[in-house]
Design a protein around this motif. Structure first.
Motif, mmCIF file in Angstrom:
data_model
loop_
_atom_site.group_PDB
_atom_site.id
_atom_site.type_symbol
_atom_site.label_atom_id
_atom_site.label_comp_id
_atom_site.label_asym_id
_atom_site.label_seq_id
_atom_site.Cartn_x
_atom_site.Cartn_y
_atom_site.Cartn_z
ATOM 1 N N ALA A 159 6.783 -3.623 -5.504
ATOM 2 C CA ALA A 159 5.804 -3.474 -6.584
ATOM 3 C C ALA A 159 4.768 -4.591 -6.528
ATOM 4 N N SER A 160 5.211 -5.799 -6.218
ATOM 5 C CA SER A 160 4.275 -6.925 -6.097
ATOM 6 C C SER A 160 3.291 -6.688 -4.953
ATOM 7 N N ALA A 161 3.790 -6.149 -3.834
ATOM 8 C CA ALA A 161 2.917 -5.851 -2.694
ATOM 9 C C ALA A 161 1.899 -4.781 -3.055
ATOM 10 N N LEU A 162 2.310 -3.785 -3.836
ATOM 11 C CA LEU A 162 1.393 -2.710 -4.236
ATOM 12 C C LEU A 162 0.366 -3.209 -5.254
ATOM 13 N N ILE A 163 0.780 -4.098 -6.136
ATOM 14 C CA ILE A 163 -0.171 -4.686 -7.083
ATOM 15 C C ILE A 163 -1.210 -5.508 -6.326
ATOM 16 N N ALA A 164 -0.751 -6.248 -5.314
ATOM 17 C CA ALA A 164 -1.692 -6.993 -4.471
ATOM 18 C C ALA A 164 -2.642 -6.042 -3.755
ATOM 19 N N LEU A 165 -2.124 -4.880 -3.318
ATOM 20 C CA LEU A 165 -2.972 -3.871 -2.682
ATOM 21 C C LEU A 165 -4.055 -3.390 -3.638
ATOM 22 N N LEU A 166 -3.671 -3.146 -4.891
ATOM 23 C CA LEU A 166 -4.641 -2.696 -5.887
ATOM 24 C C LEU A 166 -5.772 -3.708 -6.046
ATOM 25 N N LYS A 167 -5.421 -4.974 -6.059
ATOM 26 C CA LYS A 167 -6.447 -6.013 -6.168
ATOM 27 C C LYS A 167 -7.265 -6.121 -4.881
ATOM 28 N N ASN A 168 -6.609 -5.917 -3.751
ATOM 29 C CA ASN A 168 -7.297 -6.051 -2.465
ATOM 30 C C ASN A 168 -8.303 -4.940 -2.204
ATOM 31 N N THR A 169 -8.228 -3.849 -2.961
ATOM 32 C CA THR A 169 -9.220 -2.790 -2.779
ATOM 33 C C THR A 169 -10.628 -3.299 -3.054
ATOM 34 N N SER A 170 -10.742 -4.404 -3.776
ATOM 35 C CA SER A 170 -12.066 -4.958 -4.077
ATOM 36 C C SER A 170 -12.798 -5.416 -2.817
ATOM 37 N N VAL A 171 -12.039 -5.726 -1.743
ATOM 38 C CA VAL A 171 -12.672 -6.152 -0.496
ATOM 39 C C VAL A 171 -13.520 -5.019 0.088
ATOM 40 N N ALA A 172 -13.135 -3.777 -0.196
ATOM 41 C CA ALA A 172 -13.876 -2.624 0.327
ATOM 42 C C ALA A 172 -15.309 -2.590 -0.190
ATOM 43 N N ALA A 173 -15.579 -3.297 -1.287
ATOM 44 C CA ALA A 173 -16.935 -3.321 -1.846
ATOM 45 C C ALA A 173 -17.938 -3.896 -0.853
ATOM 46 N N VAL A 174 -17.465 -4.815 -0.016
ATOM 47 C CA VAL A 174 -18.360 -5.457 0.955
ATOM 48 C C VAL A 174 -18.677 -4.522 2.112
ATOM 49 N N PHE A 175 -17.872 -3.464 2.282
ATOM 50 C CA PHE A 175 -17.999 -2.614 3.469
ATOM 51 C C PHE A 175 -18.371 -1.174 3.113
ATOM 52 N N GLY A 176 -19.172 -1.000 2.079
ATOM 53 C CA GLY A 176 -19.797 0.291 1.829
ATOM 54 C C GLY A 176 -19.104 1.237 0.884
ATOM 55 N N VAL A 177 -17.960 0.850 0.303
ATOM 56 C CA VAL A 177 -17.278 1.719 -0.657
ATOM 57 C C VAL A 177 -17.655 1.271 -2.068
#
Length: 227
Positions: A159-177
């Motif tokens: 669950a901690s890894a998935l929560i980190a994944l949810l936060k890491n989706t913000s990196v996609a903002a730099v690459f066109g999403v």
């Protein structure tokens, strides 16, 4: 907050992209993490060493570097996702979305692997030996004996890894999403006098999503404990 209220459709669409990135990458990360942990604890030395090397290298590589590789370096050697061009309603799933999913999946699956490995280590060795003694092959031992118990024990770290994944989706903002973080940046640039209100609104959105993931994980853990 007026800027947020006036742009609610764009805000909901941005959070929709965030949720979709999380769900698609999360499913693939769980599958990839399970495969990696099976390789790591398996009897084939070559696969175990390969999985251990991959996990160690990727876990210690910044996620931004993984995104850079698949966005700029990988296309140079023929790895690209230009063939992805799906449109469902107002959502566009193009090469940018696919690149984000692949980057997030390859990165997060290593953390899922280690979380599951901690669960595997919590399973008494005697159970695996007993399963092998009655003739179960390695795949049968993992599927029927070890992994079901390991998954129960590893719910909190997964669950901690998935929560980190949810936060890491913000990196996609730099690459066109244009997910939540990208939309927040656009709105703050266009409404400089309302930056704090916009930031608070998006922060609340992220907190709600994180709490939902935590609630689902907690529900699974409680049910499995009862079972």
């Amino acid at each position: 907050m007026d800027a947020v209220l006036e742009s609610l459709p764009d805000v909901f669409k941005a959070f929709g992209y965030t949720v979709l990135l999380f769900l698609v990458s999360g499913v693939f990360s769980l599958i990839g993490g399970t495969i990696l942990v099976a390789m790591r604890v398996g009897p084939i030395s070559v696969l175990a060493k390969a999985a251990a090397t991959y996990v160690t290298l990727v876990r210690n590589t910044p996620l931004l570097a993984v995104f850079f590789f698949f966005s700029f370096a990988a296309p140079k050697i023929g790895i690209n996702f230009k063939w992805v061009d799906v449109h469902i309603g107002t959502f566009d799933f193009t090469s940018f979305f696919s690149t984000a999913v692949v980057s997030l999946t390859l990165y997060t699956s290593t953390f899922v692997c280690e979380a599951l490995r901690s669960g595997v280590n919590a399973v008494p060795l005697g159970q695996a030996e007993a399963a092998r003694a009655v003739g179960l092959p390695f795949t049968g031992v993992m599927r029927q004996v070890v992994l079901p118990q390991a998954v129960r024990a590893s719910v909190p770290p997964v669950a901690s890894a998935l929560i980190a994944l949810l936060k890491n989706t913000s990196v996609a903002a730099v690459f066109g999403v244009i997910e939540a973080t990208a939309q927040m940046k656009i709105m703050t640039n266009n409404n400089a006098d309302e930056r704090w209100g916009i930031f608070i609104a998006f922060a609340i959105g992220y907190v709600v999503l994180v709490e939902l993931v935590s609630l689902v994980a907690g529900t699974f853990e409680r049910r499995w404990r009862i079972a």
